[in-house]
Enzyme design. Structure first.
Site, PDB file in Angstrom:
ATOM      1  N   GLU A 194     -43.130 -35.492  48.862  1.00  0.00           N
ATOM      2  CA  GLU A 194     -44.083 -36.599  48.805  1.00  0.00           C
ATOM      3  C   GLU A 194     -44.477 -36.891  47.367  1.00  0.00           C
ATOM      4  O   GLU A 194     -44.602 -38.026  46.950  1.00  0.00           O
ATOM      5  CB  GLU A 194     -45.326 -36.254  49.619  1.00  0.00           C
ATOM      6  CG  GLU A 194     -46.208 -37.445  49.949  1.00  0.00           C
ATOM      7  CD  GLU A 194     -47.449 -37.565  49.078  1.00  0.00           C
ATOM      8  OE1 GLU A 194     -47.604 -36.759  48.142  1.00  0.00           O
ATOM      9  OE2 GLU A 194     -48.234 -38.488  49.339  1.00  0.00           O
ATOM     10  N   ASP A 223     -54.843 -35.597  54.471  1.00  0.00           N
ATOM     11  CA  ASP A 223     -54.530 -35.524  53.045  1.00  0.00           C
ATOM     12  C   ASP A 223     -55.803 -35.287  52.235  1.00  0.00           C
ATOM     13  O   ASP A 223     -56.879 -35.786  52.594  1.00  0.00           O
ATOM     14  CB  ASP A 223     -53.836 -36.827  52.602  1.00  0.00           C
ATOM     15  CG  ASP A 223     -52.940 -36.628  51.381  1.00  0.00           C
ATOM     16  OD1 ASP A 223     -52.900 -35.522  50.819  1.00  0.00           O
ATOM     17  OD2 ASP A 223     -52.264 -37.609  50.993  1.00  0.00           O
TER      18      ASP A 223
HETATM   19 ZN   LIG Z   1     -50.820 -35.776  45.402  1.00  0.00          ZN
END
Ligand SMILES: [Zn+2]
Ligand SMILES: *[C@@H]1O[C@H](CO)[C@@H](O)[C@H](O)[C@H]1NC(C)=O
Length: 366
Positions: A194, A223
């Site tokens: 990511e 997240d």
């Molecule tokens: Zn990050």
């Protein structure tokens, strides 16, 4: 007649599926939060928690730290979850802006449990609650840990699976597959790459076939969690009902004094009353490729503003708030337990007592 009308009215709020959503009782919420339950909150201690602390090292794709964390995940899954869980790797290689011509391997990990009897051919008859976070860490600054980004979200998701595994087994042991109710599976997707490069070619992507995407009933992306005082807004009108359900779980856990954190805003999920969806703003993240491919039911659990430590060397062990980490785990476990209709299927739930501080404890659990 009224009932029928009501259920038709409710249907859009259920994400267009036939699935139910069952509130967990106070005693079950207490059970989930207890140190004596399947997953102990102490596993999430940043300094010595058996689940979280091994993830708090640099995890750049292609490095030994990255491989060590992968091995830790597999070891944790194999030693803590029942054999009904399948482990699937989706591996690919890609050039990245950071590494020029060199091909870097990326490995997404999927941990999945489907209702009994669901074969690949019958996937259309089921749906999967999909919980996701990314496990790789930033390439620069060198030595970057990425504690909130996203070691903690990964640990929280694995903690939740262990916590709910037994109840899922019981529920599905009693499940009658009459072909009428769509079976509900659950999967955790731990993303790789990511931070370096988010690229989704048709061949390499997580879900090669669109039928697999069709099975996603709700895509929950965690997240930047683990720092104190997160304020997480509701981003999508379409999944606001799911956000509200998670907010309700938080509110009830706080009311039962089962959470340890004392956020300045009073809660993490502060946006329940929202009704205005005229703006189209959302935070770019791993869910965007899914959104583009038609997965519309997305619940993005990310604090806004981002934690102060974001993408700095300060995103490390000492800037995690232990109470906040543990509280996220309990909130997500409660939400998933409700989504999966697990009420009544937990082993060892007994009415408990409160100590002098009003905190709950169980005398004879286990
Ligand atoms: Zn990050
Ligand atoms: C994919 O990557 C994982 C993790 O490194 C590895 O264990 C597995 O063998 C790989 N699978 C394939 C088919 O290369």
């Amino acid at each position: 007649m009224t009932r029928l009308t009501l259920s038709h009215l409710l249907l859009p709020f259920l994400g267009g599926t036939t699935a139910g959503y069952t509130t967990l009782s106070d005693d079950t919420l207490r059970h989930i939060s207890s140190p004596l339950s399947a997953s102990s909150p102490s596993e999430l201690d940043p300094f010595d928690g058996s689940l979280l602390s091994p993830i708090l090292i640099p995890r750049v794709p292609g490095t030994p730290g990255h491989a060590a964390v992968q091995a830790h995940f597999i070891n944790y899954i194999k030693s803590n979850l029942s054999p009904e869980w399948t482990i699937e790797w989706h591996n690919s290689t890609s050039k990245t802006p950071a590494t020029g011509e060199k091909l870097v391997p990326f490995q997404n990990l999927i941990i999945r449990r489907d209702p009994p009897g669901m074969t690949r051919e019958r996937e259309g008859e089921m749906e999967r609650l999909t919980l996701a976070a990314h496990y790789d860490s930033l390439y620069r600054p060198e030595g970057f840990i990425g504690a909130v980004d996203s070691a903690v979200p990964c640990a929280v998701l694995l903690w939740v699976l262990k916590e709910l595994d037994g109840a899922m087994g019981k529920r599905w042991g009693e499940w009658e597959d009459d072909g009428l109710e769509r079976g509900k599976g659950v999967q955790v997707v731990l993303f790789d790459g990511e931070e370096a490069w988010v690229q989704w070619s048709g061949e390499d992507s997580l879900y090669g076939s669109s039928s697999r995407l069709d099975t996603i009933s709700l895509f929950v992306l965690l997240d930047l969690l683990g720092a104190a005082d997160p304020t997480v807004p509701s981003f999508f009108g379409k999944t606001h009902w799911a956000y509200q359900n998670m907010a309700k779980v938080e509110e009830r856990l706080r009311g039962l004094k089962l959470l340890e954190s004392e956020p300045k805003a009073g809660r993490f999920l502060h946006d329940s009353e929202r009704s205005n969806w005229n703006f189209a703003g959302y935070v770019e993240d791993d869910h965007v490729p899914f959104l583009r491919r038609g997965v519309e039911d997305i619940l993005h659990i990310i604090p806004t503003p981002f934690p102060r430590v974001w993408h700095t060397m300060d995103d490390d062990v000492k800037n995690l708030d232990v109470a906040t980490v543990k509280d996220w785990a309990k909130i997500v476990a409660g939400f998933v337990g409700e989504w999966m209709d697990l009420e009544g299927h937990f082993e060892g739930v007994v009415p408990g007592t409160e100590d002098e501080k009003g905190r709950y404890f169980v005398k004879d659990e286990l």
